[in-house]
Design an enzyme around this catalytic site. Structure first.
Site, PDB file in Angstrom:
ATOM      1  N   ASP A  30       0.801  -1.289   0.065  1.00 20.88           N
ATOM      2  CA  ASP A  30       0.042   0.014  -0.052  1.00 20.88           C
ATOM      3  C   ASP A  30       0.856   1.307   0.050  1.00 20.88           C
ATOM      4  O   ASP A  30       2.099   1.237   0.544  1.00 20.88           O
ATOM      5  CB  ASP A  30      -0.885   0.023   1.179  1.00 20.88           C
ATOM      6  CG  ASP A  30      -2.031   0.778   1.124  1.00 20.88           C
ATOM      7  OD1 ASP A  30      -3.135   0.255   1.065  1.00 20.88           O
ATOM      8  OD2 ASP A  30      -1.901   2.051   1.035  1.00 20.88           O
ATOM      9  N   THR A 123     -13.684  -4.816  -7.945  1.00 22.26           N
ATOM     10  CA  THR A 123     -14.756  -5.094  -8.462  1.00 22.26           C
ATOM     11  C   THR A 123     -14.640  -3.919  -9.731  1.00 22.26           C
ATOM     12  O   THR A 123     -14.830  -2.889  -9.700  1.00 22.26           O
ATOM     13  CB  THR A 123     -16.146  -4.690  -7.717  1.00 22.26           C
ATOM     14  OG1 THR A 123     -15.983  -5.676  -6.699  1.00 22.26           O
ATOM     15  CG2 THR A 123     -17.410  -4.846  -8.593  1.00 22.26           C
ATOM     16  N   ARG A 158     -18.417 -10.623   2.581  1.00 24.33           N
ATOM     17  CA  ARG A 158     -19.648  -9.620   3.259  1.00 24.33           C
ATOM     18  C   ARG A 158     -18.657  -8.859   4.339  1.00 24.33           C
ATOM     19  O   ARG A 158     -18.162  -9.674   5.261  1.00 24.33           O
ATOM     20  CB  ARG A 158     -20.769 -10.452   3.734  1.00 24.33           C
ATOM     21  CG  ARG A 158     -21.630 -10.921   2.572  1.00 24.33           C
ATOM     22  CD  ARG A 158     -22.633 -11.957   3.193  1.00 24.33           C
ATOM     23  NE  ARG A 158     -21.853 -13.158   3.831  1.00 24.33           N
ATOM     24  CZ  ARG A 158     -22.245 -13.926   4.240  1.00 24.33           C
ATOM     25  NH1 ARG A 158     -23.686 -13.823   4.573  1.00 24.33           N
ATOM     26  NH2 ARG A 158     -21.544 -15.014   4.960  1.00 24.33           N
ATOM     27  N   LYS A 266     -32.642 -23.307   5.652  1.00 28.83           N
ATOM     28  CA  LYS A 266     -33.243 -21.792   5.311  1.00 28.83           C
ATOM     29  C   LYS A 266     -31.956 -21.072   4.608  1.00 28.83           C
ATOM     30  O   LYS A 266     -31.122 -20.622   5.322  1.00 28.83           O
ATOM     31  CB  LYS A 266     -33.003 -21.184   6.875  1.00 28.83           C
ATOM     32  CG  LYS A 266     -34.504 -21.455   7.448  1.00 28.83           C
ATOM     33  CD  LYS A 266     -34.838 -20.428   8.547  1.00 28.83           C
ATOM     34  CE  LYS A 266     -36.214 -20.674   9.342  1.00 28.83           C
ATOM     35  NZ  LYS A 266     -36.364 -19.738  10.275  1.00 28.83           N
ATOM     36  N   CYS A 283     -21.003  -1.437  -1.572  1.00 27.70           N
ATOM     37  CA  CYS A 283     -20.955  -2.463  -2.930  1.00 27.70           C
ATOM     38  C   CYS A 283     -22.521  -2.223  -3.669  1.00 27.70           C
ATOM     39  O   CYS A 283     -22.449  -1.739  -4.745  1.00 27.70           O
ATOM     40  CB  CYS A 283     -20.778  -3.703  -2.556  1.00 27.70           C
ATOM     41  SG  CYS A 283     -19.207  -4.006  -1.541  1.00 27.70           S
TER      42      CYS A 283
HETATM   43  C1  UGA Z   1     -22.317  -7.520  -0.522  1.00 28.55           C
HETATM   44  C2  UGA Z   1     -22.298  -9.022  -0.841  1.00 28.55           C
HETATM   45  O1  UGA Z   1     -23.213  -9.566  -0.064  1.00 28.55           O
HETATM   46  C3  UGA Z   1     -20.889  -9.655  -0.965  1.00 28.55           C
HETATM   47  O2  UGA Z   1     -21.042 -10.951  -1.552  1.00 28.55           O
HETATM   48  C4  UGA Z   1     -20.130  -8.981  -1.959  1.00 28.55           C
HETATM   49  O3  UGA Z   1     -18.876  -9.598  -1.839  1.00 28.55           O
HETATM   50  C5  UGA Z   1     -19.957  -7.545  -1.432  1.00 28.55           C
HETATM   51  O4  UGA Z   1     -21.119  -6.878  -1.287  1.00 28.55           O
HETATM   52  C6  UGA Z   1     -18.966  -6.625  -2.399  1.00 28.55           C
HETATM   53  O5  UGA Z   1     -19.349  -6.512  -3.395  1.00 28.55           O
HETATM   54  O6  UGA Z   1     -17.659  -6.411  -1.805  1.00 28.55           O
HETATM   55  P1  UGA Z   1     -21.818  -6.340   1.907  1.00 28.55           P
HETATM   56  O7  UGA Z   1     -22.114  -5.119   1.217  1.00 28.55           O
HETATM   57  O8  UGA Z   1     -20.711  -6.466   2.784  1.00 28.55           O
HETATM   58  O9  UGA Z   1     -21.820  -7.641   0.837  1.00 28.55           O
HETATM   59  O10 UGA Z   1     -23.104  -6.644   2.757  1.00 28.55           O
HETATM   60  P2  UGA Z   1     -24.525  -7.468   2.745  1.00 28.55           P
HETATM   61  O11 UGA Z   1     -24.177  -8.297   4.080  1.00 28.55           O
HETATM   62  O12 UGA Z   1     -24.761  -8.171   1.570  1.00 28.55           O
HETATM   63  O13 UGA Z   1     -25.622  -6.325   2.785  1.00 28.55           O
HETATM   64  C7  UGA Z   1     -25.633  -5.406   1.819  1.00 28.55           C
HETATM   65  C8  UGA Z   1     -27.171  -4.728   1.895  1.00 28.55           C
HETATM   66  O14 UGA Z   1     -28.116  -5.789   2.173  1.00 28.55           O
HETATM   67  C9  UGA Z   1     -27.038  -3.920   3.198  1.00 28.55           C
HETATM   68  O15 UGA Z   1     -27.788  -2.798   3.262  1.00 28.55           O
HETATM   69  C10 UGA Z   1     -27.798  -5.075   4.319  1.00 28.55           C
HETATM   70  O16 UGA Z   1     -28.509  -4.284   5.145  1.00 28.55           O
HETATM   71  C11 UGA Z   1     -28.798  -5.906   3.214  1.00 28.55           C
HETATM   72  N1  UGA Z   1     -28.952  -7.111   3.836  1.00 28.55           N
HETATM   73  C12 UGA Z   1     -27.806  -7.804   4.261  1.00 28.55           C
HETATM   74  C13 UGA Z   1     -30.226  -7.649   4.053  1.00 28.55           C
HETATM   75  O17 UGA Z   1     -31.106  -6.927   3.855  1.00 28.55           O
HETATM   76  N2  UGA Z   1     -30.540  -8.819   4.472  1.00 28.55           N
HETATM   77  C14 UGA Z   1     -29.540  -9.470   4.896  1.00 28.55           C
HETATM   78  O18 UGA Z   1     -29.649 -10.604   5.303  1.00 28.55           O
HETATM   79  C15 UGA Z   1     -28.216  -9.127   4.679  1.00 28.55           C
END
Ligand code: UGA
Length: 456
Positions: A30, A123, A158, A266, A283
């Site tokens: 970095d 990405t 995630r 689930k 993301c």
């Molecule tokens: C997301 C993807 O899930 C990852 O697979 C991906 O690698 C990552 O983007 C990325 O592109 O780097 P992340 O942003 O950490 O990961 O979060 P998520 O847990 O998927 O949450 C994204 C959004 O969905 C949040 O706003 C969260 O509140 C919502 N969410 C998440 C839900 O509504 N339900 C859930 O069960 C999980």
């Protein structure tokens, strides 16, 4: 394998530490000296569960270290993974870091005689590796791809469960320029037991966008249905989702595989079919917008994705409207906002619905007190640029004598709050459940004025 990873952000650092723990020798690079010093001392610049423990482990095993010296790192490795940021720039992804790093790598590869593979993990939209990274590498190395290898290897981590995801991936996608690149590159994953899919470069890039945009679509779909069900009246969206989730195509019977019992599997995807205050983070918002932009650029009108984005943009305001419907004028009302992070188990507030909600409350003249278990006061004040919000250091401090509370992030500590607690502490017990984490029945029984997404 000997790997250098450029960019010690969330993806680069997690990937580096996990690859090192799985038997590779990793150098993380970095330009930020402070970050490098921190990392080499076993301290992590981000909030991520179990990352510090694993970092200390690989540092002590000497399979991992961090440096600012790109040249040495490339000479001392066989593979370089590009993991720099691709920030959103008005709906377009900003490729300036990718371009600069590709140039630097190219200049070093010019004088490196051993076969070296460059892999893009950042990405990037379909065709970027072929049309942006490849020509820059070729120009500055004065070599043709083939003399060096080229791959695109998207990540599916995630925030909050990144270590778990990186150590136990569900699939590894390797976009390869040619067979040799993929065959050599996949060796870094020799200790990972999951399907490894080889594709061309642009397919790998698209798989990443399709994964995120499908999840974002499910969230916006769930929020649109919540609006429809509210419009009909007399329906609680939670009951709707419970009914839908039991469709055995969404939650199959375990007996299908084990031959006995009525228990269900689930799948994780079910939690994205649930109404809330909208998606956020670094993301989904960025990737959906970038895919829309790409679609227009190639002459396709992205009708579904446009709607996904529009529903998400207006969703946070729904919570403020609930409040206005109950209280009327919000001027000088003390409103507690519980949760600033875009989701639990992270301190990331990028595109968090909380930001839009707080802005809207302030605009309506409310006195906002916010709380989050891990987000720092200075971070949120900087984002909001409003000196007027109060940052409470405990839940109690946030809701004490409040006229209403809005739950924005589904943190575990908020889930545990009882209706009695809200009643005891608040001036008027009005709770807006932006994530539908509470039992409506329990709250109503205790005479709390309870409203939530999909239940007015
Ligand atoms: C997301 C993807 O899930 C990852 O697979 C991906 O690698 C990552 O983007 C990325 O592109 O780097 P992340 O942003 O950490 O990961 O979060 P998520 O847990 O998927 O949450 C994204 C959004 O969905 C949040 O706003 C969260 O509140 C919502 N969410 C998440 C839900 O509504 N339900 C859930 O069960 C999980």
């Amino acid at each position: 394998m000997k790997i250098s990873i450029i960019g010690t952000g969330y993806v680069g650092l997690v990937t580096g530490v996990c690859l090192a723990d799985k038997g590779n020798s990793v150098i993380c690079v970095d330009i930020d000296k402070n970050k490098i010093n921190m990392i080499n001392k076993g301290k992590i610049p981000i909030y991520e569960l179990n990352l510090d423990r694993l970092l200390k482990k690989v540092l002590s095993k000497k399979t991992f270290f961090a440096t600012t010296n790109l040249e040495k790192s490339i000479y001392n490795s066989d593979i370089t993974i590009i993991s720099v940021g691709t920030p959103d720039n008005n709906g377009k992804i900003d490729l300036s870091y990718i371009k600069e790093v590709s140039k630097q790598i190219g200049l070093i590869l010019k004088n490196k005689s051993n076969y070296h593979i460059v892999a893009v993990k950042s990405t990037v939209l379909p065709m970027t590796t072929e049309l942006v990274v490849k020509p820059i590498l070729e120009k500055y190395s004065t070599k043709k791809v083939g003399e060096f290898g080229l791959c695109m290897n998207p990540e599916f981590l995630r925030e909050g469960s990144a270590i778990e995801d990186a150590m136990n991936p569900d699939r590894i996608i390797i976009g390869q320029y040619d067979n040799k690149s993929g065959r050599e590159f996949v060796k870094i994953y020799s200790k990972f037991n999951c399907p490894k899919i080889f594709t061309n470069l642009r397919t790998a890039e698209l798989i990443k966008y399709v994964t995120n945009s499908l999840l974002a679509t499910l969230i916006s779909y769930s929020n649109e249905i919540a609006r429809i069900s509210e419009g009909i009246g007399g329906i609680d969206i939670v009951d709707v989702w419970k009914g839908l989730h039991l469709d055995s195509r969404l939650s199959p019977f375990k007996s299908k595989f084990t031959g006995k019992g009525n228990a269900r599997i689930k799948p994780g995807i079910l939690s994205y079919i649930w109404s809330g205050c909208g998606y956020g983070g670094s993301c989904f918002p960025k990737d959906t917008k970038a895919l829309v932009k790409l679609a227009y650029d190639i002459g396709v009108k992205p009708e579904i994705l446009n709607s996904v984005i529009n529903v998400n943009k207006t969703q946070p305001e729904e919570l403020v409207l609930y409040l206005k419907n109950i209280i009327g004028n919000l001027k000088n009302k003390k409103i507690a906002v519980l949760g600033l992070a875009f989701k639990p188990d992270t301190n990331d507030t990028r595109e968090s619905p909380a930001i839009a909600i707080i802005k809207s409350l302030l605009k309506s003249g409310a006195i906002v007190t916010c709380h989050d278990p891990v987000v720092h006061k200075k971070d949120i004040k900087m984002i909001l640029k409003y000196p007027k919000i109060t940052f409470a250091s405990s839940i109690e401090e946030a809701i004490i004598k409040a006229d209403a509370a809005i739950v924005v992030t589904a943190w575990e500590e908020y889930r545990k709050l009882s209706p009695e607690y809200f009643k005891q502490k608040m001036k008027t017990p009005i709770v807006i459940d932006g994530r539908r984490i509470y039992s409506k029945e329990e709250f109503l029984k205790e005479n709390v004025c309870y409203k939530g997404i999909g239940y007015r």
